[in-house]
Write a protein that holds these residues in place. Structure first.
Motif, PDB file in Angstrom:
ATOM      1  N   VAL A 219      24.663  25.543  67.856  1.00  0.00           N
ATOM      2  CA  VAL A 219      25.684  25.676  68.899  1.00  0.00           C
ATOM      3  C   VAL A 219      25.941  27.151  69.189  1.00  0.00           C
ATOM      4  O   VAL A 219      26.045  27.576  70.356  1.00  0.00           O
ATOM      5  N   VAL A 220      26.057  27.960  68.135  1.00  0.00           N
ATOM      6  CA  VAL A 220      26.263  29.395  68.304  1.00  0.00           C
ATOM      7  C   VAL A 220      25.103  30.016  69.072  1.00  0.00           C
ATOM      8  O   VAL A 220      25.303  30.845  69.985  1.00  0.00           O
ATOM      9  N   LEU A 221      23.883  29.620  68.728  1.00  0.00           N
ATOM     10  CA  LEU A 221      22.699  30.143  69.411  1.00  0.00           C
ATOM     11  C   LEU A 221      22.717  29.777  70.890  1.00  0.00           C
ATOM     12  O   LEU A 221      22.376  30.599  71.756  1.00  0.00           O
ATOM     13  N   TYR A 222      23.116  28.549  71.181  1.00  0.00           N
ATOM     14  CA  TYR A 222      23.153  28.077  72.574  1.00  0.00           C
ATOM     15  C   TYR A 222      24.169  28.884  73.391  1.00  0.00           C
ATOM     16  O   TYR A 222      23.915  29.230  74.556  1.00  0.00           O
ATOM     17  N   ARG A 223      25.307  29.197  72.782  1.00  0.00           N
ATOM     18  CA  ARG A 223      26.387  29.856  73.511  1.00  0.00           C
ATOM     19  C   ARG A 223      26.186  31.378  73.618  1.00  0.00           C
ATOM     20  O   ARG A 223      26.522  31.992  74.638  1.00  0.00           O
ATOM     21  N   TYR A 224      25.636  31.999  72.580  1.00  0.00           N
ATOM     22  CA  TYR A 224      25.641  33.453  72.531  1.00  0.00           C
ATOM     23  C   TYR A 224      24.246  34.090  72.418  1.00  0.00           C
ATOM     24  O   TYR A 224      24.127  35.312  72.560  1.00  0.00           O
TER      25      TYR A 224
END
Length: 428
Positions: free
Chosen positions: A419-424
């Motif tokens: 999720v972090v990778l997808y957002r940032y």
């Protein structure tokens, strides 16, 4: 018309592909036969799961730690000789395993296996990229062969153990390496044919002079590679490796506690026969679970072309966390639910592999792709090897249900990181 245009592989392509297919299958045959043998070692040498798990973790760790230097050596000396050294080393380590008199010898033999096996992936993938003009087809066949070894290595080991002592079985397992070496010695191929066909301009393939040429160059390339997105992707790879190794290493032994005595119920063997004593249905369920993984690989690979890889990672990691939490309750509910949860575990566990491999490609520049996959294998097989020691320790201090609950933390963290990778995360 070229082979690229016509869609067919030329003789050089086929020769290299055959070489890497048999070599890849042999590597994973050995890798996944070890957990089957561990069931016997736990009894034979009266060791705890924590001690044996640590010994195996060291060997598996070297399988990953050697990936970076192996990649540098492949660039410098070529792949063929390195793969031959890998095969010879793995075969020799299993000969030593057959003579093991205790945990010390087992640890030494597994360390030798890990060092030898670590050579394969950087060298084999480099060989495909520089020598096979139909690279996509070459990589596809290469992956299928690896899955074959993953699925059938444990099955072959389990079947042999029905008829022979485990020491003889480890000796017989040397034969695949001998066959692969014999093929390599007789095969003729050009390691750099694809590079020349591309005019030497393929950044991914390299020209035999790529990669860092000094420690300073290596550090600089590494610093450039490790953007925020790539760093998160590597942590995702580590979560996969820890769960993969932690789950599979002791799974045959764990499954044996839930499997009914099928041989006795179906009267497959004379109850007093040696075959009845050696028959372990858990080993066959374990092999079947790994076969299901082939379908997971296929579906995961197809999904990488259809959805964002980050989305796929969240879904698969989340599914694995749920499966890990439900595994023991399902196993205790009966054979049917045990089979279902085992199928789900095998499917999702291997569906992750093409998804994270595609993610690494998306978050690394083409010119550093070889280095990026070196770090990928370091994370998967090197750092991930600690999963075996963690599981062995958990089995010592808590229940099987508690162990699987602890292991569920790895895919849960992996889902959050995705999720972090997808957002940032920002792609190069």
């Amino acid at each position: 018309m070229s082979t690229e245009q016509s869609g067919g592989m030329n003789d050089n392509d086929r020769s290299i592909t055959g070489f890497v297919m048999i070599s890849h299958a042999v590597v994973h045959t050995y890798e996944l036969s070890i957990p089957i043998l561990m069931v016997i070692w736990l009894t034979e040498f009266d060791v705890t799961t924590a001690v044996l798990g640590t010994a195996v973790a060291i060997g598996y760790g070297l399988f990953g730690l050697g990936a970076l230097p192996a990649g540098v050596l492949a660039d410098k000396f070529g792949s063929r000789e390195l793969v031959l050294a890998c095969l010879a080393g793995m075969g020799g380590s299993f000969l030593l395993l057959g003579a093991a008199q205790g945990i010390v010898t087992i640890t030494i033999a597994l360390c030798l296996w890990g060092v030898a096996a670590s050579i394969y992936h950087p060298a084999g993938l480099s060989l495909i990229s520089t020598g096979v003009e139909q690279r996509g087809t070459g990589f596809a066949y290469h992956g299928m062969a690896g899955n074959f070894g993953i699925a059938f290595g444990p099955l072959i080991t389990a079947v042999l153990l029905l008829f022979f002592d485990w020491r003889l079985v480890t000796g017989l397992l040397v034969l695949p390496a001998v066959i692969a070496i014999a093929y390599a010695v007789t095969a003729s191929f050009d390691e750099t044919a694809a590079v020349r066909a591309d005019g030497g301009a393929d950044a991914d393939a390299g020209d035999g002079d790529g990669g860092p040429t000094s420690l300073a160059g290596f550090i600089e390339d590494t610093r450039t590679l490790f953007t925020f997105g790539f760093t998160i992707a590597i942590f995702i790879v580590m979560m996969n490796g820890l769960f993969y190794r932690g789950t599979l290493t002791f799974l045959p032994d764990v499954l044996s506690g839930f499997m009914p005595d099928v041989a006795d119920q179906l009267q497959l063997f004379d109850p007093d026969s040696p075959m009845a004593e050696e028959f372990d249905p858990a080993s066959y369920l374990y092999a079947g679970l790994l076969m299901v993984g082939m379908a997971g690989q296929f579906v995961g690979g197809k999904l990488t072309d259809r959805i964002p890889t980050e989305t796929g990672l969240v879904a698969i990691f989340g599914s694995l966390a749920v499966v890990a939490l439900l595994f023991v309750p399902a196993a205790e509910a009966g054979l049917a639910s045990l089979l279902v949860v085992s199928v789900l575990l095998g499917f999702f566990l291997f569906a992750l592999q093409p998804m994270y491999q595609a993610t690494i490609a998306e978050y690394s520049p083409p010119g550093d792709r070889g280095l990026s996959y070196g770090y990928t294998y370091l994370g998967t097989f090197g750092i991930g090897a600690a999963g075996a020691a963690i599981t062995g320790y958990l089995l010592e201090i808590t229940s099987i249900a508690g162990t699987f609950a602890g292991l569920a933390a790895f895919p849960a963290v992996g889902a959050v990181l995705a999720v972090v990778l997808y957002r940032y995360g920002e792609r190069p």
